[in-house]
Design a protein around this motif. Structure first.
Motif, short mmCIF file in Angstrom:
data_model
loop_
_atom_site.label_atom_id
_atom_site.label_comp_id
_atom_site.label_asym_id
_atom_site.label_seq_id
_atom_site.Cartn_x
_atom_site.Cartn_y
_atom_site.Cartn_z
N ALA A 47 0.84 -1.19 0.00
CA ALA A 47 0.00 0.00 0.00
C ALA A 47 0.88 1.25 0.00
CB ALA A 47 -0.92 0.00 1.21
N ARG A 48 0.28 2.39 -0.24
CA ARG A 48 1.05 3.62 -0.34
C ARG A 48 1.70 4.02 0.98
NH1 ARG A 48 -3.23 6.86 -4.30
NH2 ARG A 48 -2.65 5.73 -6.21
N LEU B 256 -0.47 -5.67 1.99
CA LEU B 256 -1.85 -6.18 1.94
C LEU B 256 -1.92 -7.46 1.11
CD1 LEU B 256 -3.76 -2.81 1.44
CD2 LEU B 256 -3.17 -3.97 3.57
N ARG C 299 -7.48 -3.75 3.98
CA ARG C 299 -6.83 -3.65 5.29
C ARG C 299 -7.91 -3.78 6.37
NH1 ARG C 299 -3.49 1.47 5.92
NH2 ARG C 299 -2.96 1.02 3.75
N SER D 191 -5.14 -9.70 5.26
CA SER D 191 -4.40 -8.44 5.35
C SER D 191 -4.20 -8.05 6.81
CB SER D 191 -5.14 -7.32 4.60
OG SER D 191 -5.02 -7.47 3.21
N ASP E 57 -7.41 4.41 -1.80
CA ASP E 57 -5.97 4.51 -2.06
C ASP E 57 -5.35 3.13 -2.25
OD1 ASP E 57 -5.98 7.28 -1.85
OD2 ASP E 57 -5.53 7.25 0.30
N ASP E 58 -5.76 2.17 -1.41
CA ASP E 58 -5.24 0.81 -1.52
C ASP E 58 -5.64 0.17 -2.85
OD1 ASP E 58 -4.18 1.10 1.03
OD2 ASP E 58 -5.76 -0.06 2.01
#
Length: 251
Positions: A11-12, A17, A63, A68, A84-85
């Motif tokens: 992820a960012r 994840l 998440r 995850s 975002d994910d």
């Protein structure tokens, strides 16, 4: 048909994840609902049926869910973190020509991904209605139950069934409430220019305005048997999804 072992993507914010995949061919990304996991699409048979028809089916776990990580730290759940994910997942796997689908929370995330720049060739939105899309994650019975569980308070009798359902799924209430708090209202819903389908259970009273949602976002509409918790596993839901995705062959 069985899925491959759990894979990981970053992820960012650096969190690793989980996702699973099966089949080869045109990618289809399927996003699960709240408290569920990508394995739900394996249990329903949809993932296997798509794989048998020549698709590469990708099943990420949000998440706070499934395989995850489930951190309780609020800093891991900024607004729209699931979106975002999802965008990071598409980017890291290098997906260009792909389809996208989701159920309940997964449908909300999928639509928001498109609004923020994702470019799937087809979009399936299951188990969502117009009012629910426009609400954030705060309030409602789920938030009320999770608040009681995380604070160690007795759950109200009216919420006992919801609390039992959360406990049976084995998820961490501390993580789940942070997931809910990361969900923001979607006031401006996009008018889609790609083929899209909204599917809802005929007994899903909480999302009875799914057809107006379909009209607003310029999507097909279909009703299948079942309530909110059962419709995604109905054979009719699987049939609608297979029909929709298989009608968009790109290879």
């Amino acid at each position: 048909m069985t899925a491959s072992p759990v894979h990981r993507f970053r992820a960012r914010d650096g969190l690793e994840l989980a996702y699973r995949e099966l089949g080869e061919g045109t990618p289809v990304v399927l996003l699960h609902g709240f408290t569920s996991s990508g394995e739900a699409w394996l249990r329903s048979g949809l993932a296997a049926q798509l794989a048998e028809r020549g698709f590469r089916v990708l099943l990420p776990d949000f998440r706070g869910h499934g395989a995850s990580p489930q951190p309780a730290d609020p800093a891991r759940y900024p607004p729209e973190v699931l979106v975002d994910d999802g965008l990071a997942f598409v980017e890291q796997l290098g997906l260009t020509e792909y389809a996208l689908g989701g159920y309940s929370l997964g449908a909300r995330v999928a639509l928001r991904m498109v609004a923020r720049g994702a470019r799937p060739s087809r979009l399936l939105l299951g188990g969502q209605g117009l009012a629910a899309m426009r609400r954030g994650g705060g309030g409602g019975p789920l938030h009320r139950v999770l608040t009681a569980l995380t604070e160690g308070r007795t759950v109200e009798p009216a919420d006992a069934q919801t609390a039992h359902w959360i406990a049976r799924l084995g998820a961490d209430p501390r993580a789940l409430i942070q997931v809910l708090r990361s969900v923001v209202p979607m006031e401006d819903l996009p008018a889609l220019t790609i083929p899209a389908l909204v599917v809802v259970g005929s007994e899903d009273a909480g999302h009875a305005d799914a057809e107006p949602l379909a009209e607003l976002v310029n999507a097909e509409f279909a009703s299948v048997p079942g309530d909110h918790y059962g419709a995604s596993a109905a054979p009719e839901f699987t049939a609608e999804a297979v029909r929709f995705f298989a009608g968009g062959r790109w290879n």
